[in-house]
Design a protein around this motif. Structure first.
Motif, short mmCIF file in Angstrom:
data_model
loop_
_atom_site.label_atom_id
_atom_site.label_comp_id
_atom_site.label_asym_id
_atom_site.label_seq_id
_atom_site.Cartn_x
_atom_site.Cartn_y
_atom_site.Cartn_z
N ARG A 1 0.82 -1.21 0.00
CA ARG A 1 0.00 0.00 0.00
C ARG A 1 0.85 1.25 0.00
O ARG A 1 0.42 2.30 -0.44
CB ARG A 1 -0.93 0.02 1.21
CG ARG A 1 -2.05 -0.97 1.12
CD ARG A 1 -2.98 -0.77 2.28
NE ARG A 1 -4.03 -1.77 2.26
CZ ARG A 1 -4.98 -1.85 3.15
NH1 ARG A 1 -5.01 -1.02 4.16
NH2 ARG A 1 -5.90 -2.78 3.06
N ILE A 2 2.05 1.16 0.51
CA ILE A 2 2.92 2.33 0.63
C ILE A 2 3.75 2.53 -0.64
O ILE A 2 3.82 3.62 -1.18
CB ILE A 2 3.82 2.21 1.87
CG1 ILE A 2 2.95 2.17 3.12
CG2 ILE A 2 4.83 3.35 1.92
CD1 ILE A 2 3.68 1.82 4.38
N THR A 3 4.39 1.47 -1.13
CA THR A 3 5.31 1.60 -2.27
C THR A 3 4.72 1.16 -3.61
O THR A 3 5.35 1.35 -4.63
CB THR A 3 6.59 0.80 -2.01
OG1 THR A 3 6.25 -0.58 -1.84
CG2 THR A 3 7.33 1.30 -0.80
N GLY A 4 3.54 0.56 -3.62
CA GLY A 4 2.95 0.06 -4.87
C GLY A 4 3.55 -1.28 -5.25
O GLY A 4 4.10 -2.00 -4.43
N CYS A 5 3.48 -1.60 -6.55
CA CYS A 5 3.98 -2.90 -7.05
C CYS A 5 5.32 -2.75 -7.73
O CYS A 5 5.64 -1.74 -8.29
CB CYS A 5 2.99 -3.49 -8.04
SG CYS A 5 1.40 -3.94 -7.30
#
Length: 125
Positions: A121-125
């Motif tokens: 949720r913080i850094t994405g994929c």
């Protein structure tokens, strides 16, 4: 990697945030009911997500290649297994596992594609 596999996996990872997806017009235009989310994106790809208990059914059309696909996901706690098939005969299997705010995703397909990627949720994929 087939162009539909990673978006399908990312869509699955984002199901927990379906409300946010339905409100983000830059991603896709979506309509939703109690257990069905149907979307179309700017490229004309369409897809839907239907839930029945702990099973999730995805179905879509890849506009560029006129390729239909379906995927079934079965959830067991924090672990989700999925299988899919496309109209050209390609099949795929995989799983994703939620650990806190992180999702570990792994899949392989009959077309020779395979991947493991992590989404947060913080850094994405």
């Amino acid at each position: 990697m087939r162009s539909i596999l990673k978006p399908a996996l990312i869509m699955l990872s984002l199901l927990a945030a379906a409300d946010a997806m339905a409100q983000a017009p830059s991603l896709a235009k979506c309509t939703r009911s109690a257990n069905l989310l149907a979307c179309v994106d700017a490229d004309g790809n369409t897809y839907s997500v239907n839930t029945a208990g702990s099973t999730i059914y995805l179905r879509g059309l890849e506009a560029a290649g006129k390729r239909y696909w379906v995927q079934t996901n079965s959830r067991y706690g924090q672990l989700t297994f999925f299988t899919g098939i496309a109209s050209d005969g390609e099949t795929w299997v995989g799983y994703n596992q939620r650990i806190g705010w992180t999702t570990i995703n792994r899949f392989s397909s009959s077309g020779g594609s395979s991947a493991k990627f992590t989404c947060s949720r913080i850094t994405g994929c």
